[in-house]
Design an enzyme around this catalytic site. Sequence first.
Site, PDB file in Angstrom:
ATOM      1  N   THR A  47       0.849  -1.229  -0.001  1.00 49.68           N
ATOM      2  CA  THR A  47       0.002   0.097   0.055  1.00 49.68           C
ATOM      3  C   THR A  47       0.917   1.231  -0.005  1.00 49.68           C
ATOM      4  O   THR A  47       1.184   1.899  -0.932  1.00 49.68           O
ATOM      5  CB  THR A  47      -0.975  -0.098   1.292  1.00 49.68           C
ATOM      6  OG1 THR A  47      -0.085  -0.296   2.276  1.00 49.68           O
ATOM      7  CG2 THR A  47      -1.968  -1.104   1.015  1.00 49.68           C
ATOM      8  N   THR A 100       0.003  -5.960  12.951  1.00 48.73           N
ATOM      9  CA  THR A 100      -0.386  -4.921  12.310  1.00 48.73           C
ATOM     10  C   THR A 100       0.239  -4.725  10.783  1.00 48.73           C
ATOM     11  O   THR A 100       0.826  -3.676  10.323  1.00 48.73           O
ATOM     12  CB  THR A 100      -0.018  -3.636  12.932  1.00 48.73           C
ATOM     13  OG1 THR A 100       1.263  -3.546  13.120  1.00 48.73           O
ATOM     14  CG2 THR A 100      -0.650  -3.455  14.452  1.00 48.73           C
ATOM     15  N   GLU A 116       6.022   4.530   7.489  1.00 51.04           N
ATOM     16  CA  GLU A 116       5.749   5.518   6.737  1.00 51.04           C
ATOM     17  C   GLU A 116       6.569   7.023   6.989  1.00 51.04           C
ATOM     18  O   GLU A 116       6.513   7.238   8.091  1.00 51.04           O
ATOM     19  CB  GLU A 116       4.279   5.958   6.660  1.00 51.04           C
ATOM     20  CG  GLU A 116       3.111   5.012   6.261  1.00 51.04           C
ATOM     21  CD  GLU A 116       1.729   5.159   6.381  1.00 51.04           C
ATOM     22  OE1 GLU A 116       0.974   4.350   5.607  1.00 51.04           O
ATOM     23  OE2 GLU A 116       1.416   5.997   7.386  1.00 51.04           O
ATOM     24  N   ASN A 173      -0.161  10.478   5.816  1.00 49.41           N
ATOM     25  CA  ASN A 173      -1.514  10.106   6.449  1.00 49.41           C
ATOM     26  C   ASN A 173      -2.600  11.201   6.398  1.00 49.41           C
ATOM     27  O   ASN A 173      -3.578  10.784   6.327  1.00 49.41           O
ATOM     28  CB  ASN A 173      -1.263   9.665   7.758  1.00 49.41           C
ATOM     29  CG  ASN A 173      -0.607   8.099   7.857  1.00 49.41           C
ATOM     30  OD1 ASN A 173      -1.248   7.433   7.762  1.00 49.41           O
ATOM     31  ND2 ASN A 173       0.712   8.193   8.107  1.00 49.41           N
TER      32      ASN A 173
END
Length: 412
Positions: free
Chosen positions: A157, A194, A281, A407
Amino acid sequence: MRVKEFPHHVISQGVCAAEGFLAAGVHCGLRKNKNKPDLALIYSDVLCQAAAVYTQNKVKGAPIYVTQRHLINPVAQGIIINSGNANTCNPDGEENAAKMCTSIAEELGIASENMLVASTGIIGESLPIDLIVDACPTLKTQLSRTGNANAAAAILTTDTCEKEYALSFDLEGTEVKIGGISKGSGMIHPNMATMLCFVTTDVAIEASLLQKALKDVTEGTFNMISVDGDTSTNDMVTVLASGLAGNPQITEEDSPAYQAFLQGLYLVLMHLSRKIAQDGEGASKLLECHVTGAKEKRIAKAVAKSIITSSLVKSAMFGQDPNWGRILCAIGYAEGDFAIEKVRVDLASQFGRATVCLRGTRADLKVQELTQILTADEIFILVDLGEGTAEATAWGCDLTYDYVKINADYHT
């Protein structure tokens, strides 16, 4: 578990390294970029022993419920995975997850209950199931022993790179292999991984022991990483064991063969865990926290997790700020009975090692030396609690401006 010396060879091909496994990755249209694959398949020539562990989030993606039902009988022959859509919190979620299994099973000529399913991506948007169904014939034709790279790319992703690792080792005179692919960059926090991870092996092992090995190793690997403190909804780790290596089946927990398998599995999952933490990220640094000298393993794990999860510690590492007080603060609020006045903290990297805290107080610091240590891409936070022999390691990354940017724009 820390493997000090375990003879093995790092090999290529990820989930295709073990005997009997094929993989593929294609673009079916879930992602706007047509150059990015978004649908993956891992397939075995034979029915495998299978095991899985799942997220502990109360909100779970529909694929998890379908996979759990299919693994009531712990065997499987393939896994289908899509990115771009989590298929979570949808009224037709389980129906579509089951349809993914049925559609590819029909192409492969196997029972749909022998397919496992996983999804990753945005939550709460209906899964365009027709795109996946239409792509299943192509997905089957693309299966190959070199399809691991496309499969590894198809499950990503916000990841910036594919995550693969495989090794071979001698198991009582038989060469065996374990390989895996994983994805994860954000929504990474201890308590079942996760992320998504798919592992294959040609070891012959009883299903109950495969499940035990996966659970135990996950506790010391994926459950010891943290990027941002968010436990995701779709996280799952699965293992398929084809048994095609030809070793005598492992049936005893206290056997040397089981212990060797455990070490091999740990190495694969540990390396994949590090890759996820390193690719957090917006991250610019991999952080590894190793805690020694604890009275109990649970205390060592709690302290390591506390440090690696601290937003203040992560921000300081990004700013190359040797603010050891933030580390001591994170140690202090970790659960467990230990004395701060016995704690020692060192910071280390390829540029050296320096003690920043001794017996719970400030050490003789050389700020310039510490700043140089923190310029490296990998930073080691070394904590000695001074009270026992238990130890644990956790992995994370720094917290950067780019994490917020990624995000803030994720939905759009």
